[in-house]
Design a protein around this motif. Structure first.
Motif, short mmCIF file in Angstrom:
data_model
loop_
_atom_site.label_atom_id
_atom_site.label_comp_id
_atom_site.label_asym_id
_atom_site.label_seq_id
_atom_site.Cartn_x
_atom_site.Cartn_y
_atom_site.Cartn_z
N ARG A 25 -11.90 6.17 -3.49
CA ARG A 25 -10.34 5.86 -3.81
C ARG A 25 -10.01 4.52 -3.68
NH1 ARG A 25 -5.53 7.32 -5.89
NH2 ARG A 25 -3.41 6.59 -5.20
N LEU A 26 -10.51 4.42 -1.86
CA LEU A 26 -9.74 3.43 -1.05
C LEU A 26 -11.10 1.66 -1.15
CD1 LEU A 26 -8.70 4.84 2.17
CD2 LEU A 26 -7.14 4.17 -0.02
N ARG A 27 -9.99 0.70 -1.63
CA ARG A 27 -10.99 -0.96 -2.08
C ARG A 27 -11.06 -1.56 -0.30
NH1 ARG A 27 -6.23 1.52 -4.06
NH2 ARG A 27 -5.88 1.29 -6.23
N GLY A 60 0.06 10.68 3.20
CA GLY A 60 -0.73 9.80 1.42
C GLY A 60 -0.18 8.37 1.71
N ASP A 106 0.48 -1.39 -0.08
CA ASP A 106 -0.58 -0.06 0.18
C ASP A 106 0.96 1.24 -0.27
OD1 ASP A 106 -2.69 1.91 1.03
OD2 ASP A 106 -1.94 2.18 2.18
N PHE A 139 -9.64 9.84 10.15
CA PHE A 139 -8.88 9.82 8.35
C PHE A 139 -9.78 9.90 8.04
CE2 PHE A 139 -5.83 8.14 5.69
CZ PHE A 139 -6.88 7.23 4.63
N GLU A 196 -8.30 -3.15 2.13
CA GLU A 196 -8.30 -2.38 1.92
C GLU A 196 -8.62 -1.68 3.96
OE1 GLU A 196 -7.67 0.78 -1.06
OE2 GLU A 196 -5.50 0.42 -0.35
N TYR A 214 -8.28 18.71 -2.66
CA TYR A 214 -9.80 18.06 -3.65
C TYR A 214 -11.28 18.45 -2.54
CZ TYR A 214 -6.62 14.15 -4.40
OH TYR A 214 -5.36 13.37 -4.03
N SER A 238 3.47 4.70 -4.45
CA SER A 238 3.65 6.29 -5.22
C SER A 238 4.58 6.47 -4.08
CB SER A 238 2.27 6.85 -5.32
OG SER A 238 1.70 7.45 -4.12
#
Ligand code: P6P
Length: 328
Positions: A265-267, A235, A109, A251, A271, A202, A112
């Motif tokens: 965005r998160l699975r 991040g 995870d 969070f 996750e 965002y 990036s």
């Protein structure tokens, strides 16, 4: 106490069976191999380099994503898992047809962050196997048997919980070769907090409930919350999560109007669900904005969801804003 001793004790107490102990032991050994790989990044190879592949979630694959998954599969083969569900794969990976468990995993995870030396991790969710993994991979998070995640940062750590107890425990990998040693037990997330984690870049894309939550939060002492907050955003989900389990906080990764983020965005499966089990076991909450993450039935293996977890009072406030919008 070592992880090895902790797992033996958990089995003696009936909190974990032999299959579950074998799977967690295998994941811990895999994590040590991944940790070693990460700490040599840039010396032998560039693990943060894109390898041209696209995973099942449409994310570009980094070398470490693939290598981490390979390491996990190699260590899980022959252990107590019948199949592995991975972020990197469309379908379940068969492991051991005698296994009683399914392991859902985000092998790496935060990939990036690999090339910029930021904490990354491996997230795992352990579910019962009912035979056909593809047919039974879409179980509610509340059916998890165990959940946890490893972080590869200044320390290499593990946080873990079993469905059969309310004890959230942590371990740190001993750099002198003694394996994972216990560093915490009975972790609790305080009900209130002054620290939130969100990517506020965002803001203009958020839907009204999150914008209202943030406006009230940023109004601080003079606003409805009557206190000033501070923000942290690494991040890297595992890094932000580890901090919240250590010192509290909330969070937020909401859905927003950006293309591809309409449902978050998160699975869910590998996750949100494991983080949510840990959060509830630690006295916190985990929500999609309208209800508990753990009560969701996945529509598909790679379903994305909005994720709000941590301090129960703050998760309640975000749900109140979402339900208020429904009532308006
Ligand atoms: P953003 C990392 O890529 C990740 O999946 C999570 O670990 C992290 O919380 C989130 O994405 C960061 O997203 O939009 O801030 O880059």
């Amino acid at each position: 106490m070592s992880l090895h001793e902790f797992l033996a004790s958990a089995q003696e107490q009936g909190h974990a069976d032999a299959d579950l102990v074998s799977v967690i032991r295998a994941l811990a050994i895999a994590a040590q191999d991944i940790d070693h790989l990460i700490r040599r990044d840039g010396l032998d190879e560039n693990l943060g380099s894109e390898i041209g592949g696209i995973n099942s979630d449409g994310d570009s694959q980094k070398a470490l994503d693939v290598r981490s998954e390979e390491i996990i599969i190699n260590h899980l083969e022959g252990q107590g898992a019948a199949a592995l569900l991975s972020e990197e794969q469309e379908d379940p990976i068969p492991l051991n047809d005698q296994g009683s468990l399914i392991v859902a995993v985000d092998p790496l995870d935060g990939s990036s962050n690999i090339s910029v030396n930021v904490t990354i991790g491996t997230i795992f969710s352990i579910l019962p196997s009912h035979g056909d993994a593809k047919a039974h991979s879409l179980q509610q998070g509340r059916d998890q048997i165990a959940a946890g995640f490893f972080t590869y940062g200044p320390q290499t750590t593990l946080i873990l919980c079993f469905a059969k107890t309310d004890d959230v425990v942590t371990f740190t990998l001993d750099p002198d070769g003694k394996g994972f040693l216990m560093t915490g037990e009975g972790l609790q997330i305080p009900t209130t907090t002054k620290e939130f984690a969100i990517n506020s870049a965002y803001t203009n894309h958020w839907f009204k409930p999150v914008q209202k939550w943030m406006t009230d939060t940023l109004d601080g002492q003079s606003g409805p919350q009557g206190k000033d907050y501070r923000m942290r955003w690494v991040g890297s989900l595992v890094s932000d999560a580890w901090r919240i389990f250590q010192r509290g906080g909330i969070f937020l990764y909401p859905a927003d109007r950006r293309q591809g983020n309409e449902t978050g965005r998160l699975r869910l499966v590998y996750e949100a669900n494991p983080i949510a089990l840990l959060a509830e076991k630690a006295g916190g909450k985990a929500s999609n904005g309208y209800g508990a993450i753990l009560d969701m039935t996945p529509e598909d293996l790679h379903q994305r969801v909005p994720l709000f977890f941590g301090a129960a009072s703050e998760v309640d406030r975000i749900e109140n804003e979402h339900n208020q919008e429904r009532d308006d």
